[in-house]
Design a protein around this motif. Structure first.
Motif, mmCIF file in Angstrom:
data_model
loop_
_atom_site.group_PDB
_atom_site.id
_atom_site.type_symbol
_atom_site.label_atom_id
_atom_site.label_comp_id
_atom_site.label_asym_id
_atom_site.label_seq_id
_atom_site.Cartn_x
_atom_site.Cartn_y
_atom_site.Cartn_z
ATOM 1 N N LEU A 257 -21.527 -8.636 26.522
ATOM 2 C CA LEU A 257 -22.380 -9.737 26.978
ATOM 3 C C LEU A 257 -23.858 -9.428 26.748
ATOM 4 C CD1 LEU A 257 -20.581 -10.767 30.291
ATOM 5 C CD2 LEU A 257 -20.691 -12.063 28.145
ATOM 6 N N THR A 258 -24.231 -8.170 26.927
ATOM 7 C CA THR A 258 -25.610 -7.765 26.645
ATOM 8 C C THR A 258 -25.924 -7.955 25.170
ATOM 9 O OG1 THR A 258 -25.548 -6.163 28.446
ATOM 10 C CG2 THR A 258 -27.251 -5.852 26.767
ATOM 11 N N ASN A 259 -25.013 -7.530 24.319
ATOM 12 C CA ASN A 259 -25.192 -7.680 22.875
ATOM 13 C C ASN A 259 -25.289 -9.155 22.494
ATOM 14 O OD1 ASN A 259 -25.338 -6.754 20.152
ATOM 15 N ND2 ASN A 259 -23.175 -7.221 19.894
ATOM 16 N N ILE A 260 -24.373 -9.955 22.978
ATOM 17 C CA ILE A 260 -24.366 -11.383 22.641
ATOM 18 C C ILE A 260 -25.638 -12.060 23.157
ATOM 19 C CG2 ILE A 260 -23.236 -13.587 23.159
ATOM 20 C CD1 ILE A 260 -20.583 -12.077 23.075
ATOM 21 N N VAL B 180 -32.224 -3.665 28.658
ATOM 22 C CA VAL B 180 -31.878 -2.941 29.885
ATOM 23 C C VAL B 180 -31.696 -3.916 31.048
ATOM 24 C CG1 VAL B 180 -32.767 -1.308 31.601
ATOM 25 C CG2 VAL B 180 -32.907 -0.757 29.171
ATOM 26 N N LEU B 181 -32.583 -4.896 31.170
ATOM 27 C CA LEU B 181 -32.439 -5.886 32.245
ATOM 28 C C LEU B 181 -31.150 -6.699 32.099
ATOM 29 C CD1 LEU B 181 -36.103 -7.196 32.685
ATOM 30 C CD2 LEU B 181 -34.791 -5.718 34.227
ATOM 31 N N ALA B 182 -30.807 -7.075 30.882
ATOM 32 C CA ALA B 182 -29.554 -7.813 30.666
ATOM 33 C C ALA B 182 -28.356 -6.945 31.029
ATOM 34 C CB ALA B 182 -29.454 -8.269 29.220
ATOM 35 N N LYS B 183 -28.406 -5.692 30.648
ATOM 36 C CA LYS B 183 -27.302 -4.773 30.968
ATOM 37 C C LYS B 183 -27.160 -4.626 32.479
ATOM 38 C CE LYS B 183 -24.188 -1.585 30.137
ATOM 39 N NZ LYS B 183 -23.137 -1.879 31.087
#
Length: 182
Positions: free
Chosen positions: A76-79, A56-59
């Motif tokens: 980008l969140t997935n990677i 969630v923080l990355a998203k």
């Protein structure tokens, strides 16, 4: 013919893919002497929640960057999660603490979790999270082929090392020459 210190010769039988040999009796006794604090946190209360918090923080981080579309943000969140997961669980070997006499120096964290047992609840969870994130990111990228390929490659790079067939298998593309080479 003596070799220079800079010159390292690879044996003809060396391979890019090799299997880590089993532990010696000394390593096994060192492993059973003290708990492995490096891998036991995975089963601790709240350890599973941190994965969702980091995702969630990355998203959110990628969403606040100007000019980044939702599709790119999910990719980008997935990677980012897959890279961090691979680095933490499969790339780094050993234990950062100096209390176990090097008993786990040849094992990555995935192999240390639950003493190498397969399909434990923690390992099932850590296998399901990347797959679920892949499915969510693929859905929110509207199944665009480019994003799908990128997300698939990142997910495969994290899922394959978690499979039982890949247990103790090493790929030596980015590592230096083994110590036993002359």
């Amino acid at each position: 013919m003596p070799m220079d210190a800079k010159e390292v010769r690879r044996r003809r039988s060396s391979s890019l893919v090799y299997t880590e040999p089993p532990e010696s009796l000394e390593q096994l006794s060192d492993q059973s002497a003290l708990p492995n604090l490096n891998a036991e946190w995975v089963n601790a209360k709240g350890a599973w929640v941190i994965h969702f918090v980091l995702i969630v923080l990355a998203k959110i981080l990628f969403d606040i960057i100007p000019g980044v579309s939702q599709e790119t943000s999910w990719t980008l969140t997935n990677i980012s999660y897959m890279f961090g997961s691979y680095l933490m669980f499969h790339y780094v070997r050993g234990v950062p603490f100096d209390f176990n006499a090097g008993a786990y120096d040849n094992l990555n964290m995935w192999e240390q979790i639950d003493n190498g047992a397969q399909y434990t609840p923690a390992k099932k969870f850590l296998l399901i999270v990347p797959i679920a994130l892949f499915l969510v990111s693929t859905h929110y990228t509207h199944y665009d082929l480019t994003y799908f390929i990128i997300n698939t490659m990142a997910t495969i790079a994290v899922i394959i090392p978690k499979l039982p067939a890949a247990h103790r298998i090493r790929i030596g593309l980015f590592s230096g020459p083994p110590d036993d080479l002359i």
